[in-house]
Scaffold this motif. Structure first.
Motif, short mmCIF file in Angstrom:
data_model
loop_
_atom_site.label_atom_id
_atom_site.label_comp_id
_atom_site.label_asym_id
_atom_site.label_seq_id
_atom_site.Cartn_x
_atom_site.Cartn_y
_atom_site.Cartn_z
N ASP A 57 0.82 -1.22 0.00
CA ASP A 57 0.00 0.00 0.00
C ASP A 57 0.85 1.26 0.00
OD1 ASP A 57 -2.66 -1.20 0.17
OD2 ASP A 57 -2.05 -1.86 2.17
N ALA A 58 2.07 1.18 0.48
CA ALA A 58 2.97 2.34 0.53
C ALA A 58 4.38 1.86 0.79
CB ALA A 58 2.54 3.34 1.60
N THR A 87 -1.05 2.53 -8.60
CA THR A 87 0.02 3.43 -8.16
C THR A 87 0.35 3.18 -6.71
OG1 THR A 87 -0.66 5.12 -9.75
CG2 THR A 87 0.66 5.85 -7.88
N ILE A 88 1.64 3.11 -6.40
CA ILE A 88 2.08 2.95 -5.01
C ILE A 88 2.70 4.27 -4.55
CG2 ILE A 88 3.63 1.74 -3.44
CD1 ILE A 88 3.49 -0.68 -5.22
N PRO A 89 2.14 4.88 -3.50
CA PRO A 89 2.79 6.09 -2.97
C PRO A 89 4.11 5.73 -2.31
CG PRO A 89 0.94 5.42 -1.58
CD PRO A 89 0.92 4.53 -2.78
N ILE A 90 5.14 6.48 -2.64
CA ILE A 90 6.48 6.24 -2.12
C ILE A 90 6.98 7.55 -1.51
CG2 ILE A 90 8.84 5.55 -2.67
CD1 ILE A 90 7.69 4.02 -5.06
N TYR A 91 7.41 7.48 -0.26
CA TYR A 91 7.88 8.65 0.46
C TYR A 91 9.35 8.45 0.79
CZ TYR A 91 2.88 9.38 1.05
OH TYR A 91 1.54 9.53 0.81
N ASP A 97 13.63 10.61 -6.46
CA ASP A 97 13.08 10.67 -7.82
C ASP A 97 14.20 10.55 -8.86
OD1 ASP A 97 14.16 13.13 -7.10
OD2 ASP A 97 12.65 14.31 -8.15
N ASP A 128 4.52 6.77 -7.29
CA ASP A 128 4.13 8.15 -7.00
C ASP A 128 5.02 8.66 -5.88
OD1 ASP A 128 2.80 10.56 -6.85
OD2 ASP A 128 1.09 9.76 -5.73
N ILE A 129 6.11 9.33 -6.26
CA ILE A 129 7.17 9.66 -5.30
C ILE A 129 6.91 11.03 -4.65
CG2 ILE A 129 9.63 10.10 -5.02
CD1 ILE A 129 10.15 8.03 -7.17
N HIS A 130 6.98 11.05 -3.32
CA HIS A 130 6.80 12.26 -2.52
C HIS A 130 8.04 12.48 -1.67
CE1 HIS A 130 2.39 12.17 -3.32
NE2 HIS A 130 2.59 10.86 -3.28
N LEU A 139 -1.62 8.16 6.65
CA LEU A 139 -1.23 7.12 5.71
C LEU A 139 -2.33 6.06 5.77
CD1 LEU A 139 1.20 6.57 3.83
CD2 LEU A 139 2.17 5.16 5.63
#
Length: 283
Positions: A57-58, A87-91, A97, A128-130, A139
């Motif tokens: 999920d992340a 899409t996987i959110p990535i922090y 990036d 999806d990089i943050h 989250l």
């Protein structure tokens, strides 16, 4: 299921026959499946933990040392070939990036071929990089609290706390002992803290063989002796402590008994000496 799985527990990027794998941690809380760090071996570790690569999920990356993100690109690519279509959110820290763009460039022949030949969805937007920053955020159903830790010379290095309605987990990341960790970990069900045996540093530096005194300096100023991890856990009043990112962990002269003896100087609660694949239920 609410549990933490230590997928890779070795401190540092080098592996040798019989050693553990570098850092990655799986957090499963309130229906969320979250990967923290993606060191070498993470894809195999997730599968061995019975987690499909497509079910993440992340992903959070605590800092840009290779043993924490070397396999992020291969993990995402492998998940893509296994059917990932969300899409996987990535922090992660600034610069993640750039890594992702470089990985895509390096793999462009294969990716473009699979797009044409197999009808796959585009790989690039699935990440999806943050930029990860200190503070609080949601989250999914979890509350994530992020603080900077102390891991020179890297400035963008973070510790994380996950809170649900009934559980709390703190992951120290790579860090020297800091007072802010006590505040972050207050009352947590589980603190997973990196740890170092100071008595093993001489042997480690000699075994590496291609560094100089700067390696010792980095270890001593950027990591936490096991007794200090125990002190932090005691002062924070956590329920349980797990030692992770162990330095050294592949020297037969330093066993689990050494870790227990060192940590028990300052911690008397339940203690887990991390091994690859170790599952710690959040009870």
């Amino acid at each position: 299921m609410n549990q933490v799985t230590l997928l890779g527990t070795k401190g540092g990027p080098a592996i040798r026959p019989g050693t553990r794998m570098p850092t990655s941690i799986l957090v499963e809380m309130d229906g969320m499946t979250i990967l923290v760090d993606a060191g070498l071996g993470v894809s195999r570790g997730l599968c061995d933990a019975s987690v499909a690569l497509t079910d993440l999920d992340a992903i959070l990356i605590t800092h840009l040392h290779s043993d924490h993100y070397l396999e992020l690109g291969p993990l995402l690519h492998t998940a893509w070939t296994a059917g990932l279509n969300k899409t996987i959110p990535i922090y992660g820290p600034r610069g993640l990036d750039h890594y992702w763009a470089g990985f895509l460039n390096a793999m462009s022949f294969d990716v473009e071929l699979r797009l044409r030949d197999e009808g796959r969805p585009a790989l690039e937007p699935l990440a999806d990089i943050h930029v990860l920053k200190p503070g609080k955020m949601d989250l999914g159903p979890l509350k994530l609290t992020t603080i900077r830790n102390e891991h020179p010379p890297i400035a963008d290095s973070y510790a994380l706390r996950f809170d649900s309605a009934s559980h709390s987990v703190v992951l120290s990341g790579d860090t020297a002992p800091i007072a802010d960790m006590v505040d972050l970990a207050k009352g947590a069900d589980l603190l997973v803290h990196e740890a170092m045996l100071s008595t093993g540093i001489d042997a480690l530096c000699a075994r590496v063989g291609n560094g100089d005194d700067r390696l010792r300096l980095h270890l001593e100023r950027s990591h936490t002796p096991a007794a200090e991890a125990g002190r932090i856990a005691t002062e924070a009043g956590v329920s349980r402590l797990a030692l992770n990112h162990l330095v050294p962990c592949d020297d037969p002269n330093f066993t689990e008994t050494h870790w227990q003896e060192e940590t028990s100087r300052t911690w008397s609660g339940p203690l887990f000496i991390g091994t690859d694949g170790m599952k710690i239920p959040l009870t």
